[in-house]
Design an enzyme around this catalytic site. Structure first.
Site, PDB file in Angstrom:
ATOM      1  N   LYS A  46       1.009  -1.115   0.304  1.00  0.00           N
ATOM      2  CA  LYS A  46      -0.064  -0.202   0.303  1.00  0.00           C
ATOM      3  C   LYS A  46       0.687   1.404  -0.079  1.00  0.00           C
ATOM      4  O   LYS A  46       1.993   0.954   0.772  1.00  0.00           O
ATOM      5  CB  LYS A  46      -1.191   0.086   1.561  1.00  0.00           C
ATOM      6  CG  LYS A  46      -2.053   1.122   1.456  1.00  0.00           C
ATOM      7  CD  LYS A  46      -3.386   0.644   0.878  1.00  0.00           C
ATOM      8  CE  LYS A  46      -4.090   2.177   0.274  1.00  0.00           C
ATOM      9  NZ  LYS A  46      -3.283   2.507  -1.072  1.00  0.00           N
ATOM     10  N   LYS A  93       5.057   1.830   8.838  1.00  0.00           N
ATOM     11  CA  LYS A  93       3.480   3.027   9.231  1.00  0.00           C
ATOM     12  C   LYS A  93       1.790   1.987   8.922  1.00  0.00           C
ATOM     13  O   LYS A  93       1.582   2.113  10.311  1.00  0.00           O
ATOM     14  CB  LYS A  93       3.247   3.892   7.642  1.00  0.00           C
ATOM     15  CG  LYS A  93       2.164   5.044   8.268  1.00  0.00           C
ATOM     16  CD  LYS A  93       2.651   5.928   6.710  1.00  0.00           C
ATOM     17  CE  LYS A  93       3.014   6.286   6.570  1.00  0.00           C
ATOM     18  NZ  LYS A  93       3.120   7.569   5.975  1.00  0.00           N
ATOM     19  N   LYS A 103       5.720   2.174  -2.898  1.00  0.00           N
ATOM     20  CA  LYS A 103       5.291   3.341  -3.228  1.00  0.00           C
ATOM     21  C   LYS A 103       5.390   3.452  -5.142  1.00  0.00           C
ATOM     22  O   LYS A 103       6.266   3.042  -5.378  1.00  0.00           O
ATOM     23  CB  LYS A 103       6.355   4.676  -2.521  1.00  0.00           C
ATOM     24  CG  LYS A 103       6.111   5.631  -2.421  1.00  0.00           C
ATOM     25  CD  LYS A 103       5.507   5.916  -1.113  1.00  0.00           C
ATOM     26  CE  LYS A 103       4.530   7.563  -0.799  1.00  0.00           C
ATOM     27  NZ  LYS A 103       4.043   7.852   0.276  1.00  0.00           N
ATOM     28  N   THR A 115      -5.061  12.921   6.527  1.00  0.00           N
ATOM     29  CA  THR A 115      -3.793  13.338   7.087  1.00  0.00           C
ATOM     30  C   THR A 115      -3.010  14.886   7.852  1.00  0.00           C
ATOM     31  O   THR A 115      -2.820  13.779   9.070  1.00  0.00           O
ATOM     32  CB  THR A 115      -2.789  13.325   5.669  1.00  0.00           C
ATOM     33  OG1 THR A 115      -3.124  12.023   4.636  1.00  0.00           O
ATOM     34  CG2 THR A 115      -1.467  12.871   6.564  1.00  0.00           C
ATOM     35  N   ASN A 126      -1.882  19.464   0.442  1.00  0.00           N
ATOM     36  CA  ASN A 126      -2.803  18.757   1.055  1.00  0.00           C
ATOM     37  C   ASN A 126      -2.915  18.705   3.034  1.00  0.00           C
ATOM     38  O   ASN A 126      -3.389  18.617   3.492  1.00  0.00           O
ATOM     39  CB  ASN A 126      -3.558  17.160   0.642  1.00  0.00           C
ATOM     40  CG  ASN A 126      -4.357  16.721   1.555  1.00  0.00           C
ATOM     41  OD1 ASN A 126      -3.754  15.755   2.492  1.00  0.00           O
ATOM     42  ND2 ASN A 126      -5.373  16.361   0.899  1.00  0.00           N
ATOM     43  N   SER A 163      -7.296   5.664   3.956  1.00  0.00           N
ATOM     44  CA  SER A 163      -7.401   4.726   2.979  1.00  0.00           C
ATOM     45  C   SER A 163      -7.939   3.389   2.686  1.00  0.00           C
ATOM     46  O   SER A 163      -8.275   2.862   2.176  1.00  0.00           O
ATOM     47  CB  SER A 163      -6.299   5.089   2.441  1.00  0.00           C
ATOM     48  OG  SER A 163      -5.872   5.771   0.942  1.00  0.00           O
TER      49      SER A 163
HETATM   50  P1  NAD Z   1       1.234  18.556  -1.583  1.00  0.00           P
HETATM   51  O1  NAD Z   1       1.209  18.164  -3.171  1.00  0.00           O
HETATM   52  O2  NAD Z   1      -0.676  18.825  -1.805  1.00  0.00           O
HETATM   53  O3  NAD Z   1       1.533  19.533  -0.759  1.00  0.00           O
HETATM   54  C1  NAD Z   1       3.082  19.941  -0.836  1.00  0.00           C
HETATM   55  C2  NAD Z   1       3.704  21.270  -0.869  1.00  0.00           C
HETATM   56  O4  NAD Z   1       5.174  21.337  -0.159  1.00  0.00           O
HETATM   57  C3  NAD Z   1       3.264  22.349  -0.847  1.00  0.00           C
HETATM   58  O5  NAD Z   1       2.693  23.437  -0.209  1.00  0.00           O
HETATM   59  C4  NAD Z   1       4.416  22.604  -1.554  1.00  0.00           C
HETATM   60  O6  NAD Z   1       4.571  23.750  -2.288  1.00  0.00           O
HETATM   61  C5  NAD Z   1       5.422  22.430  -0.398  1.00  0.00           C
HETATM   62  N1  NAD Z   1       6.738  22.566  -1.007  1.00  0.00           N
HETATM   63  C6  NAD Z   1       7.241  21.361  -2.004  1.00  0.00           C
HETATM   64  N2  NAD Z   1       8.438  21.830  -1.464  1.00  0.00           N
HETATM   65  C7  NAD Z   1       9.038  22.318  -0.797  1.00  0.00           C
HETATM   66  C8  NAD Z   1       9.982  22.854  -0.546  1.00  0.00           C
HETATM   67  N3  NAD Z   1      11.961  22.571  -1.324  1.00  0.00           N
HETATM   68  N4  NAD Z   1      10.202  23.867   0.503  1.00  0.00           N
HETATM   69  C9  NAD Z   1       8.752  24.176   1.445  1.00  0.00           C
HETATM   70  N5  NAD Z   1       8.017  23.820   1.052  1.00  0.00           N
HETATM   71  C10 NAD Z   1       7.298  22.527  -0.069  1.00  0.00           C
HETATM   72  O7  NAD Z   1       1.651  17.027  -1.132  1.00  0.00           O
HETATM   73  P2  NAD Z   1       0.617  16.517   1.084  1.00  0.00           P
HETATM   74  O8  NAD Z   1       0.346  15.213  -0.420  1.00  0.00           O
HETATM   75  O9  NAD Z   1       0.455  17.464   1.420  1.00  0.00           O
HETATM   76  O10 NAD Z   1       2.217  16.114   1.508  1.00  0.00           O
HETATM   77  C11 NAD Z   1       3.332  16.241   1.620  1.00  0.00           C
HETATM   78  C12 NAD Z   1       3.685  14.764   2.311  1.00  0.00           C
HETATM   79  O11 NAD Z   1       3.167  14.872   3.468  1.00  0.00           O
HETATM   80  C13 NAD Z   1       4.815  14.768   2.017  1.00  0.00           C
HETATM   81  O12 NAD Z   1       6.075  13.907   2.610  1.00  0.00           O
HETATM   82  C14 NAD Z   1       4.186  13.016   1.229  1.00  0.00           C
HETATM   83  O13 NAD Z   1       4.646  12.273   1.732  1.00  0.00           O
HETATM   84  C15 NAD Z   1       3.879  13.646   3.055  1.00  0.00           C
HETATM   85  N6  NAD Z   1       1.864  12.964   3.451  1.00  0.00           N
HETATM   86  C16 NAD Z   1       0.666  13.012   2.668  1.00  0.00           C
HETATM   87  C17 NAD Z   1      -0.296  12.284   2.636  1.00  0.00           C
HETATM   88  C18 NAD Z   1      -1.445  12.873   2.053  1.00  0.00           C
HETATM   89  O14 NAD Z   1      -2.575  11.971   2.142  1.00  0.00           O
HETATM   90  N7  NAD Z   1      -1.294  14.000   0.677  1.00  0.00           N
HETATM   91  C19 NAD Z   1      -0.243  11.012   3.982  1.00  0.00           C
HETATM   92  C20 NAD Z   1       0.945  10.690   4.421  1.00  0.00           C
HETATM   93  C21 NAD Z   1       1.931  12.199   4.212  1.00  0.00           C
END
Ligand code: NAD
Length: 442
Positions: free
Chosen positions: A63, A87, A99, A183, A235, A372
């Site tokens: 997953k 996780k 992944k 999340t 997100n 999920s």
């Molecule tokens: P997203 O694409 O919606 O948002 C990412 C954010 O990070 C954006 O605001 C972007 O501008 C910012 N960003 C990108 N590069 C950057 C940098 N160098 N410095 C500062 N900010 C930066 O992604 P997301 O879904 O919010 O995921 C963010 C993190 O959370 C990732 O590490 C992802 O693996 C983790 N995550 C996401 C989920 C989920 O359900 N979406 C679940 C678990 C973990």
């Protein structure tokens, strides 16, 4: 250490000493993914590298999300899949870890090209995924619309409806209510469970060793004075900011890839998002939502955000942002790791010595994969729950796994005052995978 997979292995190897002698050889099975699918996607004369890493499936189908980003590497995808195994295990849900990623800057593609890339990716990995085999989901730069194209492509290939093969879908085609915020919501729960254990507001610290990085005032603050800085406003970062503000905490800083804002009195996440959508970046929004005081609001860089004098730091963007180079300057006594892998092993060691409490990524951001899982359950029974029911189930699962992690943490601290919540979470997660490995493949 900037290689993400080596960093992930450094954390994993740290708990070898805590395992039973007979279990140590099973840990070796987790040092590399079981399968790594690599390929190339051709689109309009250009080639994009694509990966799917299937780390371990002892507890259930692989997953994990799919990332579209120009910095995706094989090492990153492998690290992320390892963390997914841990996780899902700590979250107590019946999955292994996987992944995927494509090396692409999706912002440079048209909508049509993005759709084609998403469908091509599924054509590449279709025979390796399935509702009982490997279940992808969104990650950085992928969203419910992309999941809709992907599930549609998969269903075309297999010739029947199979909504449970991909989660994070739009609600209209089998997504779960509550998934978009899950999340961030789970992260806020993780933060509140921790504050409850630390007995913030009652002046009592419940853990049995000195915590040098906290000053005594911290424990008497009302929530409205507990300050929070959040790196990343996608997100995860947005929903964390919104929910924690609704709960009465003070979000003083948020950022995106182009920089951030700091507002001493606290900022309004909803107004900030509206502004970001309009102006294109958070850094142009220091003056929205009724907080428009130039003396107290200013723009800051992502590096400055990490080093702010706040109570809680919430990295919610990408990995390796807290490193040996800035760890000594991180002032927040609590870090809630919402991004995957934001802290390197060297940085974590420095912070542990300072007494910083880090709620580790594999637990803090597990709300997303947990909902999920609830989406997958709903798809499989063909019956859908209201949002309150999903939220309640998420809370029950997160509370149970937090308590298991916390109990193990207190046990570890009896012998080592620098033991971390991460070690506790890793030990619980690895032990569960090892038990399943022993039953399946002794
Ligand atoms: P997203 O694409 O919606 O948002 C990412 C954010 O990070 C954006 O605001 C972007 O501008 C910012 N960003 C990108 N590069 C950057 C940098 N160098 N410095 C500062 N900010 C930066 O992604 P997301 O879904 O919010 O995921 C963010 C993190 O959370 C990732 O590490 C992802 O693996 C983790 N995550 C996401 C989920 C989920 O359900 N979406 C679940 C678990 C973990």
């Amino acid at each position: 250490m900037s290689d993400p997979f080596q960093n992930a292995l450094a954390f994993l190897n740290e708990i070898r000493k805590d395992l039973k002698e007979t279990d140590k050889s099973y840990l070796d099975r987790l040092l590399k993914p079981q399968h790594l699918i690599k390929g190339e996607i051709k689109l309009k004369g250009k080639k994009y590298k694509a990966f799917r890493s299937q780390h371990n499936n002892a507890l259930g189908p692989y997953k994990g999300g799919i990332r579209f980003h120009e910095n995706v590497t094989e090492s990153e995808v492998k690290a992320l899949s390892l963390w997914m195994s841990l996780k899902c295990s700590i979250a107590g849900i019946p999955y292994g870890g996987g992944k995927g990623g494509v090396v692409v800057d999706p912002k440079k593609l048209s909508g049509k090209e993005l759709e084609e890339l998403s469908r091509e990716y599924i054509r590449l990995i279709a025979k390796h995924i399935g509702v009982n085999k490997d279940v992808p989901a969104p990650d950085v730069n992928t969203n419910p619309q992309i999941m809709a194209w992907m599930v549609d492509e998969y269903e075309k290939i297999v010739g029947h409806h199979e909504p449970g093969v991909i989660t994070g879908k739009p609600i209209e085609i089998g997504g779960s209510k509550g998934r978009d915020k899950a999340t961030g919501y789970g992260g806020v729960m993780a933060m509140k469970f921790l504050l409850e254990k630390l007995k913030v507001n009652s002046g009592k610290l419940r853990i049995n060793s000195p915590i040098s990085n906290f000053n005594s005032q911290f424990f008497n603050k009302p929530s409205s004075q507990i300050t929070i800085a959040i790196q990343g406003f996608g997100n995860v970062g947005y929903f964390f900011a919104k929910i924690v503000s609704d709960e009465g905490f003070r979000v003083v800083s948020v950022s995106d890839s182009k920089g951030g804002i700091y507002v001493k009195e606290g900022l309004d996440p909803v107004a900030t998002l509206e502004c970001k959508n309009e102006k294109g970046k958070v850094a142009d929004c220091y003056c929205v939502g009724g907080v428009c005081d130039l003396r107290n609001g200013n723009t800051i860089s992502n590096d400055e955000l990490l080093e702010l004098d706040v109570d809680i730091l919430v990295p919610s963007a990408l990995e390796n942002v807290i490193t040996k180079d800035n760890a000594a300057r991180i002032k927040a006594p609590i870090i809630i790791e919402m991004a995957n892998g934001p802290t390197t092993k060297e940085a974590a060691d420095i912070l542990a010595k300072k007494g910083t409490i880090i709620v580790p990524d594999i637990f803090a951001n597990s709300g997303g994969v947990t909902v999920s899982y609830l989406e997958w359950v709903q798809n499989r029974m063909g019956y859908y729950w209201e949002e309150e029911e999903v939220d309640g189930k998420l809370e029950n699962l997160m509370k149970a796994s937090f308590n298991t992690m916390w109990t193990r943490y207190l046990g570890l601290r009896e012998n080592n005052k620098h033991a971390s919540l991460r070690e506790a979470a890793y030990i619980v997660a690895v032990e569960r995978i090892i038990e399943a490995e022993k039953l399946r493949r002794p």
